[in-house]
Design an enzyme around this catalytic site. Structure first.
Site, short mmCIF file in Angstrom:
data_model
loop_
_atom_site.label_atom_id
_atom_site.label_comp_id
_atom_site.label_asym_id
_atom_site.label_seq_id
_atom_site.Cartn_x
_atom_site.Cartn_y
_atom_site.Cartn_z
N CYS A 136 0.83 -1.21 0.00
CA CYS A 136 0.00 0.00 0.00
C CYS A 136 0.87 1.26 0.00
O CYS A 136 0.60 2.21 -0.75
CB CYS A 136 -0.93 -0.01 1.20
SG CYS A 136 -0.12 -0.47 2.75
N HIS A 176 -2.41 5.54 6.37
CA HIS A 176 -1.02 5.99 6.53
C HIS A 176 -0.97 7.46 6.12
O HIS A 176 -1.79 7.93 5.31
CB HIS A 176 -0.08 5.26 5.57
CG HIS A 176 -0.09 3.77 5.67
ND1 HIS A 176 0.24 3.09 6.82
CD2 HIS A 176 -0.34 2.81 4.73
CE1 HIS A 176 0.18 1.78 6.58
NE2 HIS A 176 -0.17 1.59 5.33
P1 NAD Z 1 -5.23 -10.76 6.51
O1 NAD Z 1 -4.58 -11.42 7.66
O2 NAD Z 1 -6.28 -9.74 6.75
O3 NAD Z 1 -5.86 -11.85 5.55
C1 NAD Z 1 -5.18 -13.02 5.18
C2 NAD Z 1 -6.17 -14.14 4.95
O4 NAD Z 1 -5.47 -15.29 4.49
C3 NAD Z 1 -6.93 -14.55 6.20
O5 NAD Z 1 -8.29 -14.68 5.85
C4 NAD Z 1 -6.34 -15.89 6.57
O6 NAD Z 1 -7.31 -16.72 7.18
C5 NAD Z 1 -5.94 -16.44 5.21
N1 NAD Z 1 -4.84 -17.42 5.24
C6 NAD Z 1 -3.84 -17.53 6.12
N2 NAD Z 1 -3.00 -18.54 5.77
C7 NAD Z 1 -3.51 -19.08 4.64
C8 NAD Z 1 -3.13 -20.15 3.78
N3 NAD Z 1 -2.03 -20.87 4.01
N4 NAD Z 1 -3.90 -20.43 2.70
C9 NAD Z 1 -5.02 -19.70 2.43
N5 NAD Z 1 -5.42 -18.67 3.22
C10 NAD Z 1 -4.69 -18.36 4.30
O7 NAD Z 1 -4.03 -10.16 5.64
P2 NAD Z 1 -4.09 -8.89 4.69
O8 NAD Z 1 -3.94 -7.65 5.52
O9 NAD Z 1 -5.25 -9.01 3.77
O10 NAD Z 1 -2.73 -9.05 3.89
C11 NAD Z 1 -2.61 -9.90 2.78
C12 NAD Z 1 -1.41 -9.48 1.96
O11 NAD Z 1 -1.64 -8.15 1.48
C13 NAD Z 1 -0.07 -9.39 2.73
O12 NAD Z 1 0.98 -9.69 1.85
C14 NAD Z 1 -0.01 -7.95 3.15
O13 NAD Z 1 1.29 -7.50 3.43
C15 NAD Z 1 -0.58 -7.28 1.91
N6 NAD Z 1 -1.15 -5.95 2.13
C16 NAD Z 1 -1.88 -5.69 3.25
C17 NAD Z 1 -2.37 -4.41 3.45
C18 NAD Z 1 -3.14 -4.05 4.67
O14 NAD Z 1 -3.13 -2.90 5.07
N7 NAD Z 1 -3.85 -4.95 5.31
C19 NAD Z 1 -2.15 -3.43 2.48
C20 NAD Z 1 -1.47 -3.75 1.30
C21 NAD Z 1 -0.95 -5.03 1.14
#
Ligand code: NAD
Length: 337
Positions: free
Chosen positions: A141, A221
């Site tokens: 992000c 942010h």
């Molecule tokens: P999150 O924890 O909210 O969601 C992750 C999901 O994946 C959960 O539903 C979890 O149950 C599931 N999960 C966990 N292990 C798994 C597996 N082995 N197989 C299938 N599903 C599985 O995470 P998020 O915040 O959505 O982040 C996801 C990605 O996006 C990360 O790489 C993060 O760095 C990136 N990201 C996050 C944000 C943010 O602000 N949240 C912003 C930009 C990028």
């Protein structure tokens, strides 16, 4: 028109937003989403009509919770053209072998290291690199937010050097484990932070340093950007360039906080109060002695979502021209309303 078949591995903060955004496009559809636990998000996914998949060891827990599972994650991968890996940071790497074995195209998110895929992606800066590619990472992000400003300013004016200070949200609103609750945390202490090098995975020519601080807030942010220009310009030139970008929203009308931006998102009816665009505080833009100073706010939960949609279009060769893809994505989501 046959729609491209998309699956989301990891239906969390980013995954559920990407799923809903895919569903709004005319040229692609969601054919499955995966969850590891049968929690409220899994239940809502089913209520929304998404076919639910899980890991082999979790099938029983879903059945016990009364949630219908259509199969395992591997089964899900076999019915799709592309998988969007939205598992937590550093978990996505463990799925690489499975994607390779099944031979499916894959997009990872910014929580993974840049070495997970040969291409790091931003819709405006390097769409063409992802055209037809099999493995791509959509940057974080914060890096997405920096790219959207640095790319057009470098193209139109020329940038000698960028210094970016990022005040990062401590956790997302639904996150009950992260913090801080009452501190400003140097993240990291040793400077610079990884955000500058991450931007260089897309624009290697940019001279950039960055530092980051984690703050007790969940909304957004905040970036403080300082850049030295190659050519003479003034604040009006910068405003003119930024306000004409497809994913920049100029913030005015006395708004001076992330809280008010989120309230504005609610008032204009944005789903989940998402702000997919960079929110640039127009009145903060100042150019002094060839240097830019400005503030922008980045909605961490949603700004990467339109980039994922464009990345799908590029990798599946659904659209060659990035401007057309950006236009389609923005129109379907209602960006710039
Ligand atoms: P999150 O924890 O909210 O969601 C992750 C999901 O994946 C959960 O539903 C979890 O149950 C599931 N999960 C966990 N292990 C798994 C597996 N082995 N197989 C299938 N599903 C599985 O995470 P998020 O915040 O959505 O982040 C996801 C990605 O996006 C990360 O790489 C993060 O760095 C990136 N990201 C996050 C944000 C943010 O602000 N949240 C912003 C930009 C990028």
């Amino acid at each position: 028109m046959t729609k491209a078949k998309v699956v989301i591995n990891g239906y969390g903060t980013i995954g559920k937003r990407v799923a809903d955004a895919v569903s709004l496009q005319e040229d692609m559809e969601v054919v499955g989403v995966s969850k590891t636990r049968p929690n409220f998000e899994a239940k809502i996914a089913v209520e929304k009509g998404y076919d639910l998949y899980t890991l082999p060891e979790s099938v029983e827990s879903f059945e016990k919770a009364g949630l219908k599972v259509s199969g395992t994650v591997e089964d899900m991968l076999k019915i799709a053209d592309i998988v969007i890996d939205c598992t937590p940071g550093k978990v996505g790497i463990s799925n690489k072998e499975m994607y390779d074995k099944i031979g499916i195209k894959a997009i990872w998110q910014g929580g993974e290291g840049s070495d997970i895929a040969p291409i790091s992606f931003n819709s405006e800066a390097n769409y063409e690199k992802a055209y037809g590619a099999d493995r791509v990472r959509v940057v974080s992000c914060n890096t997405t937010g920096l790219c959207r400003v640095v790319y057009p300013l470098d193209k139109k004016i020329g940038i000698k050097k960028v210094r970016a200070t990022l005040i990062r949200r401590g956790g997302d609103p639904g996150d009950i484990k992260s913090g801080p609750i009452d501190a400003l945390v140097l993240d990291p202490v040793k400077l610079p932070s990884h955000h500058g090098p991450d931007l260089n995975t897309i624009m290697p020519e940019i001279n950039i340093t960055s530092c980051a601080i984690k703050a007790p807030t969940t909304f957004m942010h905040l970036h403080i950007i300082n850049a030295e220009f190659e050519k003479d310009c003034n604040s009006e030139d910068v405003i003119e360039i930024l306000k004409n970008r497809p994913r920049i929203r100029m913030i005015k009308d006395g708004i001076k906080s992330t809280a008010e931006i989120i309230e504005c998102a609610r008032d204009i009816g944005r789903s989940r109060n998402d702000m997919w665009e960079n929110c640039v505080f127009e009145d903060s833009i100042a150019v002094e002695d060839g240097e830019l100073y400005m503030f922008q706010a980045i909605h961490q939960e949603s700004d990467v979502v339109p980039e994922n949609i464009d990345c799908i279009r590029a990798m599946l060769k659904l659209e060659k021209d990035n401007k057309k893809s950006i236009e389609k994505t923005n129109k379907a989501l209602g960006i710039n309303n």
